[in-house]
Design a protein around this motif. Structure first.
Motif, PDB file in Angstrom:
ATOM      1  N   VAL A  92       0.875  -1.170   0.000  1.00 56.94           N
ATOM      2  CA  VAL A  92       0.000   0.000   0.000  1.00 56.94           C
ATOM      3  C   VAL A  92       0.911   1.218   0.000  1.00 56.94           C
ATOM      4  N   GLN A  93       0.635   2.151  -0.896  1.00 55.26           N
ATOM      5  CA  GLN A  93       1.414   3.378  -0.940  1.00 55.26           C
ATOM      6  C   GLN A  93       0.555   4.544  -0.444  1.00 55.26           C
ATOM      7  N   VAL A  94       1.220   5.494   0.202  1.00 48.57           N
ATOM      8  CA  VAL A  94       0.557   6.674   0.757  1.00 48.57           C
ATOM      9  C   VAL A  94       1.037   7.899  -0.020  1.00 48.57           C
ATOM     10  N   PHE A  95       0.071   8.701  -0.472  1.00 52.54           N
ATOM     11  CA  PHE A  95       0.373   9.921  -1.209  1.00 52.54           C
ATOM     12  C   PHE A  95      -0.288  11.111  -0.524  1.00 52.54           C
ATOM     13  N   ASP A  96       0.326  12.264  -0.655  1.00 54.62           N
ATOM     14  CA  ASP A  96      -0.284  13.522  -0.247  1.00 54.62           C
ATOM     15  C   ASP A  96      -1.195  13.945  -1.404  1.00 54.62           C
ATOM     16  N   SER A  97      -2.486  14.052  -1.155  1.00 55.65           N
ATOM     17  CA  SER A  97      -3.424  14.329  -2.246  1.00 55.65           C
ATOM     18  C   SER A  97      -3.289  15.747  -2.785  1.00 55.65           C
ATOM     19  N   ALA A 124       5.500   3.653   1.675  1.00 59.08           N
ATOM     20  CA  ALA A 124       4.845   2.408   1.281  1.00 59.08           C
ATOM     21  C   ALA A 124       4.908   1.442   2.449  1.00 59.08           C
ATOM     22  N   TYR A 125       3.945   0.524   2.484  1.00 59.64           N
ATOM     23  CA  TYR A 125       3.895  -0.483   3.528  1.00 59.64           C
ATOM     24  C   TYR A 125       3.630  -1.833   2.882  1.00 59.64           C
ATOM     25  N   GLY A 126       4.424  -2.835   3.259  1.00 56.93           N
ATOM     26  CA  GLY A 126       4.164  -4.199   2.836  1.00 56.93           C
ATOM     27  C   GLY A 126       5.134  -4.700   1.792  1.00 56.93           C
ATOM     28  N   SER A 127       5.143  -6.022   1.692  1.00 52.71           N
ATOM     29  CA  SER A 127       5.904  -6.744   0.682  1.00 52.71           C
ATOM     30  C   SER A 127       5.261  -8.115   0.535  1.00 52.71           C
ATOM     31  N   LYS A 128       5.723  -8.899  -0.433  1.00 56.78           N
ATOM     32  CA  LYS A 128       5.111 -10.202  -0.700  1.00 56.78           C
ATOM     33  C   LYS A 128       5.476 -11.196   0.397  1.00 56.78           C
ATOM     34  N   GLY A 129       4.463 -11.912   0.891  1.00 55.57           N
ATOM     35  CA  GLY A 129       4.712 -12.935   1.897  1.00 55.57           C
ATOM     36  C   GLY A 129       3.475 -13.287   2.694  1.00 55.57           C
ATOM     37  N   LEU A 130       3.706 -13.987   3.806  1.00 56.04           N
ATOM     38  CA  LEU A 130       2.620 -14.510   4.645  1.00 56.04           C
ATOM     39  C   LEU A 130       2.506 -13.830   6.002  1.00 56.04           C
ATOM     40  N   GLY A 131       3.528 -13.096   6.420  1.00 58.76           N
ATOM     41  CA  GLY A 131       3.567 -12.535   7.773  1.00 58.76           C
ATOM     42  C   GLY A 131       2.703 -11.312   7.948  1.00 58.76           C
ATOM     43  N   PRO A 132       2.766 -10.709   9.148  1.00 60.06           N
ATOM     44  CA  PRO A 132       1.925  -9.555   9.462  1.00 60.06           C
ATOM     45  C   PRO A 132       2.182  -8.337   8.580  1.00 60.06           C
ATOM     46  N   SER A 133       3.402  -8.131   8.136  1.00 58.68           N
ATOM     47  CA  SER A 133       3.679  -6.960   7.300  1.00 58.68           C
ATOM     48  C   SER A 133       3.697  -7.316   5.817  1.00 58.68           C
ATOM     49  N   HIS A 134       3.093  -8.450   5.484  1.00 59.64           N
ATOM     50  CA  HIS A 134       3.116  -8.935   4.108  1.00 59.64           C
ATOM     51  C   HIS A 134       1.722  -9.021   3.500  1.00 59.64           C
ATOM     52  N   ASN A 176      -0.648   7.023  10.872  1.00 60.27           N
ATOM     53  CA  ASN A 176      -0.325   8.104  11.788  1.00 60.27           C
ATOM     54  C   ASN A 176      -0.071   9.359  10.953  1.00 60.27           C
ATOM     55  N   PRO A 177      -0.976  10.340  10.990  1.00 57.59           N
ATOM     56  CA  PRO A 177      -0.793  11.540  10.167  1.00 57.59           C
ATOM     57  C   PRO A 177       0.437  12.363  10.562  1.00 57.59           C
ATOM     58  N   ARG A 178       0.856  12.282  11.833  1.00 54.58           N
ATOM     59  CA  ARG A 178       2.039  13.044  12.262  1.00 54.58           C
ATOM     60  C   ARG A 178       3.312  12.505  11.616  1.00 54.58           C
ATOM     61  N   THR A 179       3.465  11.180  11.624  1.00 48.97           N
ATOM     62  CA  THR A 179       4.671  10.578  11.036  1.00 48.97           C
ATOM     63  C   THR A 179       4.454  10.197   9.575  1.00 48.97           C
ATOM     64  N   GLN A 180       3.194  10.206   9.150  1.00 52.73           N
ATOM     65  CA  GLN A 180       2.793   9.819   7.792  1.00 52.73           C
ATOM     66  C   GLN A 180       3.194   8.379   7.481  1.00 52.73           C
ATOM     67  N   GLU A 181       3.070   7.498   8.488  1.00 51.46           N
ATOM     68  CA  GLU A 181       3.450   6.088   8.330  1.00 51.46           C
ATOM     69  C   GLU A 181       2.276   5.168   8.625  1.00 51.46           C
ATOM     70  N   LEU A 182       2.305   4.022   7.972  1.00 55.36           N
ATOM     71  CA  LEU A 182       1.360   2.947   8.254  1.00 55.36           C
ATOM     72  C   LEU A 182       2.037   1.927   9.148  1.00 55.36           C
ATOM     73  N   SER A 183       1.263   1.377  10.095  1.00 54.60           N
ATOM     74  CA  SER A 183       1.789   0.313  10.947  1.00 54.60           C
ATOM     75  C   SER A 183       0.739  -0.787  11.067  1.00 54.60           C
ATOM     76  N   PHE A 184       1.203  -1.997  11.335  1.00 50.42           N
ATOM     77  CA  PHE A 184       0.348  -3.173  11.438  1.00 50.42           C
ATOM     78  C   PHE A 184      -0.401  -3.169  12.763  1.00 50.42           C
ATOM     79  N   LEU A 185      -1.714  -3.462  12.712  1.00 48.35           N
ATOM     80  CA  LEU A 185      -2.509  -3.662  13.920  1.00 48.35           C
ATOM     81  C   LEU A 185      -2.870  -5.129  14.102  1.00 48.35           C
ATOM     82  N   GLN A 186      -3.488  -5.732  13.082  1.00 46.69           N
ATOM     83  CA  GLN A 186      -3.879  -7.134  13.193  1.00 46.69           C
ATOM     84  C   GLN A 186      -4.306  -7.700  11.852  1.00 46.69           C
TER      85      GLN A 186
END
Length: 145
Positions: free
Chosen positions: A36-41, A49-59, A90-100
């Motif tokens: 997933v990529q994040v852009f300033d509209s 960007a967040y993620g890569s190919k795989g099976l884990g939580p960040s994939h 997080n709009p302050r850091t402009q980053e995506l993080s995994f929740l579940q």
């Protein structure tokens, strides 16, 4: 041969878009790059960007649909992993993080077989197009941490 993603800012088979509740940030599902990529509209600048190919939580394995709620939760359907990935922006850091991760492969309640499109209802319901099970499931987003 391992997958090599395109550079950040380039998309390969975009399959879903969502704005945050302010309209400032745009989230694009970059399906063939498994992220997933994040852009300033406003500036159209790529923020990350967040993620890569795989099976884990960040994939992801062929992410498909995406929605964003008013609390900055980003839900992505992970087509070939038969699940949903819940992220937080997080709009302050402009980053995506995994929740579940939600779900697993199957046909029971909360299980999926090739989940695709997503939608939100006015009262906090998440609609999931569970394509190979030929149904639309409605999940309560209050349970998503």
């Amino acid at each position: 041969e391992p997958h090599v993603a395109d550079c950040i800012g380039s998309v390969h088979h975009p399959s879903g878009v969502a704005f945050d509740h302010t309209g400032r940030y745009l989230f694009i599902v970059d399906q063939s790059n498994h992220r997933v990529q994040v852009f300033d509209s406003m500036t159209q600048e790529v923020l990350g960007a967040y993620g890569s190919k795989g099976l884990g939580p960040s994939h992801f394995d062929m992410p498909c649909g995406i929605v964003a709620d008013r609390e900055n939760k980003i839900i992505v359907s992970d087509l070939l992993n038969h699940r949903l990935q819940v992220l937080e922006f997080n709009p302050r850091t402009q980053e995506l993080s995994f929740l579940q991760s939600i779900g697993s492969e199957g046909s029971g309640p909360g299980q999926f077989s090739f989940p695709k499109g997503l939608g939100l209802t006015e009262n906090g319901g998440l609609l999931v197009c569970d394509s190979a099970n030929h149904r639309v499931q409605v999940l309560d987003m209050d349970g998503f941490s």
